[in-house]
Enzyme design. Structure first.
Site, PDB file in Angstrom:
ATOM      1  N   CYS A 125       0.883  -0.978   0.022  1.00  0.00           N
ATOM      2  CA  CYS A 125       0.029   0.060  -0.038  1.00  0.00           C
ATOM      3  C   CYS A 125       0.554   1.147   0.204  1.00  0.00           C
ATOM      4  O   CYS A 125       0.323   2.726  -0.101  1.00  0.00           O
ATOM      5  CB  CYS A 125      -0.640   0.337   1.055  1.00  0.00           C
ATOM      6  SG  CYS A 125       0.153   0.331   2.687  1.00  0.00           S
ATOM      7  N   GLN A 126       2.342   1.392   0.385  1.00  0.00           N
ATOM      8  CA  GLN A 126       3.048   2.468   0.363  1.00  0.00           C
ATOM      9  C   GLN A 126       2.756   3.467  -0.929  1.00  0.00           C
ATOM     10  O   GLN A 126       2.466   4.721  -0.553  1.00  0.00           O
ATOM     11  CB  GLN A 126       4.815   1.685  -0.530  1.00  0.00           C
ATOM     12  CG  GLN A 126       4.976   1.354   0.722  1.00  0.00           C
ATOM     13  CD  GLN A 126       4.690  -0.311   0.646  1.00  0.00           C
ATOM     14  OE1 GLN A 126       3.646  -0.453  -0.182  1.00  0.00           O
ATOM     15  NE2 GLN A 126       5.700  -0.651   1.445  1.00  0.00           N
TER      16      GLN A 126
END
Length: 376
Positions: free
Chosen positions: A146-147
């Site tokens: 999810c960065q």
């Protein structure tokens, strides 16, 4: 720093003496030989956690559902789906799920996973090993990276190198054709500037024939002492009942003090992950101090200089305390040094939150089976 000699403790040593009680790191260690494995039990002045054998592998249940786990990390979501653990004085019963295939890229996270969940995990790039997936599975789970959409990330969106890996999850679902899939991600996925992203993700999953819902969960409302907010995307196949979100348990919100106060007098000890960052103070999150009467702030993955300070002591919280805030049982040992443990703890899905979602998934599957029996 007090370093615990694990061979002396017998905590992880296969030849630990039976019922030999010693004291180290402020913990009372009773080493028990059981089924060829040394089991470490511990008691504190005010114990609030249960310790199970390291490498605990839950017994099989009848009519289990098979699970494919993608982007497994250290195993937080997988532990939640397995159930059979106790934390903060509450028992989370064994659930009817069995992980038959798991994958993670990070070697240290894979070590932690194997050590604690007692099942094998393939440590490699998902695209290199995707052909080893089983042809069918009842459930697919995963917290795809999810960065690129995180509030603390670069926010480059669905085309980012990391978030784009959700396409691997799409491929995994396409190949295994599960009855249900569960995908976890950050709150940023629902932010206004990402509205096209969430719609695209939902459309992609729906194109595989699934009814898709998504919901933002506040972890503290589900027995996790942390104000963590995460999105769970759940898809159900046409022959399965629609997913119903788990109800909030009728219990008071756990505070930071309730979660970690019994660790205040425990000396620093690497063997139990009770170690902490000595990074200089930094702005905003890196200068936050816990409030004793409230849940902890969100535990981040890249938290060396950002991890919160203890509500009373003149230091940042330890990794064992951070793991508590993530709802990991104390018997869950992270097989890594400080910085890597920070990543594993911060990236993990809180097992207790995952358990509530998993229980709702099991009820969805079981209701579907009952209907099939009635209509037969």
């Amino acid at each position: 720093m007090l370093l615990c000699d694990t061979a002396t403790l017998g905590v992880f040593h296969r030849e630990a003496p039976v019922l030999q009680t010693i004291h180290s790191c402020g913990w009372q260690q009773a080493c028990v030989e059981e089924n060829g494995m040394a089991t470490a039990l511990r008691s504190l002045a005010h114990p609030i956690q249960s310790v199970l054998p390291l490498g605990f592998a839950p017994e099989s249940l009848e009519n289990e559902y098979t699970v494919v786990s993608m982007f497994s990390g250290c195993g937080g979501m997988d532990l939640g789906f397995s159930g059979g653990f106790k934390v903060f004085g509450r028992s989370y019963k064994r659930l009817p799920f069995r992980v038959v295939w798991a994958n993670e890229l990070n070697p240290a996270a894979c070590r932690t996973y194997r050590r604690n969940l007692g099942t094998e995990i393939i440590c490699d790039d998902v695209w290199k090993v995707i052909d080893t997936m089983p042809s069918r599975a009842d459930v697919v789970i995963g917290g795809f990276p999810c960065q690129d959409v995180s509030v603390n990330g670069k926010r480059v969106g669905i085309n980012g190198k990391r978030t784009g890996l959700y396409r691997a999850m799409l491929e995994g679902i396409k190949r295994t054709q599960p009855k249900v899939f569960v995908a976890e991600n950050v709150k940023g996925l629902l932010m206004k500037h990402h509205h096209r992203l969430i719609h695209q993700v939902v459309e992609d999953f729906e194109a595989l024939g699934y009814t898709v819902t998504y919901q933002l969960y506040l972890a503290s409302q589900y027995g996790v002492p942390q104000t963590r907010e995460r999105v769970f995307i759940v898809g159900t196949s046409p022959d399965c009942r629609p997913f119903v979100s788990p109800p909030r348990p009728k219990q008071k919100v756990l505070t930071a003090k309730q979660a970690i106060s019994d660790l205040e007098k425990v000396e620093e000890c690497e063997a139990i992950n009770h170690v902490w960052s000595r990074a200089n103070r930094s702005p905003e999150q890196g200068d936050r101090r816990l409030k004793a009467d409230r849940p902890a702030y969100t535990i981040r993955a890249e938290c060396h200089g950002n991890i919160q300070y203890h509500y009373r002591l003149p230091r940042r919280i330890s990794m064992r305390e951070a793991a508590r805030f993530q709802s990991f049982p104390d018997r869950f040992i992270f097989d890594a040094k400080l910085r890597e443990t920070e990543r594993q703890v911060g990236n993990a899905v809180p097992p207790v939150l995952a358990w509530h979602v998993a229980k709702a998934v099991s009820e969805c599957l079981e209701a579907d089976e009952v209907e099939q029996v009635i209509s037969a």
